[in-house]
Design an enzyme around this catalytic site. Sequence first.
Site, PDB file in Angstrom:
ATOM      1  N   LYS A 196      -2.284  28.833   9.723  1.00 24.85           N
ATOM      2  CA  LYS A 196      -2.257  30.089   9.472  1.00 24.85           C
ATOM      3  C   LYS A 196      -0.933  30.343   8.280  1.00 24.85           C
ATOM      4  O   LYS A 196      -0.781  30.525   7.327  1.00 24.85           O
ATOM      5  CB  LYS A 196      -2.178  31.520   9.776  1.00 24.85           C
ATOM      6  CG  LYS A 196      -3.420  31.733  10.901  1.00 24.85           C
ATOM      7  CD  LYS A 196      -3.847  32.782  11.559  1.00 24.85           C
ATOM      8  CE  LYS A 196      -2.676  32.635  12.790  1.00 24.85           C
ATOM      9  NZ  LYS A 196      -3.266  31.484  13.975  1.00 24.85           N
ATOM     10  N   THR A 197       0.435  29.046   9.078  1.00 25.90           N
ATOM     11  CA  THR A 197       1.458  29.366   8.177  1.00 25.90           C
ATOM     12  C   THR A 197       1.497  28.366   7.068  1.00 25.90           C
ATOM     13  O   THR A 197       2.050  28.510   6.738  1.00 25.90           O
ATOM     14  CB  THR A 197       2.797  28.439   9.330  1.00 25.90           C
ATOM     15  OG1 THR A 197       2.729  29.686  10.735  1.00 25.90           O
ATOM     16  CG2 THR A 197       3.439  28.232   9.391  1.00 25.90           C
ATOM     17  N   ASP A 256       4.553  36.278  10.813  1.00 29.41           N
ATOM     18  CA  ASP A 256       3.496  35.796  11.795  1.00 29.41           C
ATOM     19  C   ASP A 256       3.714  36.315  12.930  1.00 29.41           C
ATOM     20  O   ASP A 256       4.674  37.532  13.296  1.00 29.41           O
ATOM     21  CB  ASP A 256       4.757  34.203  12.049  1.00 29.41           C
ATOM     22  CG  ASP A 256       3.452  33.628  13.294  1.00 29.41           C
ATOM     23  OD1 ASP A 256       2.411  34.056  12.540  1.00 29.41           O
ATOM     24  OD2 ASP A 256       4.395  32.319  13.741  1.00 29.41           O
ATOM     25  N   ARG A 287      -3.662  21.349  15.165  1.00 24.19           N
ATOM     26  CA  ARG A 287      -2.388  21.606  15.670  1.00 24.19           C
ATOM     27  C   ARG A 287      -2.930  20.701  17.038  1.00 24.19           C
ATOM     28  O   ARG A 287      -2.048  19.227  17.344  1.00 24.19           O
ATOM     29  CB  ARG A 287      -2.168  22.542  16.045  1.00 24.19           C
ATOM     30  CG  ARG A 287      -0.936  22.427  17.001  1.00 24.19           C
ATOM     31  CD  ARG A 287      -0.062  23.715  17.359  1.00 24.19           C
ATOM     32  NE  ARG A 287       0.227  24.019  15.728  1.00 24.19           N
ATOM     33  CZ  ARG A 287       0.630  25.500  15.728  1.00 24.19           C
ATOM     34  NH1 ARG A 287       0.312  26.545  16.853  1.00 24.19           N
ATOM     35  NH2 ARG A 287       1.075  25.980  14.453  1.00 24.19           N
TER      36      ARG A 287
END
Length: 363
Positions: A92-93, A137, A245
Amino acid sequence: MSRSADNGIERTEFSLPEEAKTPSPLSPSPELSAGQVPGDSDVEGSLRPKTLEEFIGQRKVRAQLDLVLGGARARGVSPDHVLLAGPPGLGKTTMAMIIAQELGTSLRMTSGPALERAGDLAAMLSNLMEGDVLFIDEIHRIARPAEEMLYMAMEDFRVDVIVGKGPGATSIPIEIAPFTLVGATTRAGMLTGPLRDRFGFTAQMEFYDVADLTEVVTRTAGILDVDITPEAAREVASRSRGTPRIANRLLRRVRDFADVNTAGEVTLAVAREALVVFDVDDLGLDRLDRGVLDALVRGHGGGPVGVSTLALAVGEEPSTVEEVCEPYLVRAGMIARTPRGRVATARAWRHMGLTAPPEAPGE
């Protein structure tokens, strides 16, 4: 490291330090945490793709965003506000950074918990230039006064600042430059209705399949200069819980193992041996996951069992079991949630090396 031959098949064995062979206490494995852990930010910056074309996976989201951004560029206006929803670790980031890059504008970043007062948000909004992207965020954790100010900023590009207190207080309207808000949330259900409705486009980020994660691992290996075979890349990807991740983090641990034992070469055998050292099994379960399954299957006959009882059995907090272990165990088809408690599925029994009773759900 030693090599032996059996029936013409060469086998490679790696010698491990004694402390690596000793079982550690049950606790969440940092390697399999989808949230950021210390050390991630130093590496992730170099691994992030810069454009939508470079971004791996999330094909539907990429196609939709390409239309949203392309249409705004063609009209010469700021695109609609974007909400990126999904579990942690899916990009998302990175997607927010790509949006700013695609628009050719600056990106301002903050987080929901950091915006405790309306004044904090007003100061940030007043410093935005026309067309800038503001990324918040964990936007579902923004304080209520700041959220209410955000409503007007998103709709009218204006904020009202209250000066003074009591009867003498006055409201001063401040015009702000048109901007695009990109909000990221891991819990879309916690967003208030008024805030959610002000986003023009909502992108739901999905877990990755093994093929896409293999591509992620291969790309990361190239950037980190890791010599890895396609079979080893797929092995790492298959144990990464569908999360890039985690895949990148496991690759770094496999690289550490290979640098010590094989002068850096990562083959399928090396990857498997490394993942054994870090207690990641073939389904991506760690010590705590297997401890929960063991308590459920062997300790309570497959359930139903409450979360508090399972947490007590593995020596962890109920919130850790419910938020860290349970989501993946449910998604992997190991646990079924029922009104009476958690129940082990037939797949969980087989994974623990036991025969499932007839009443166990699943096949």
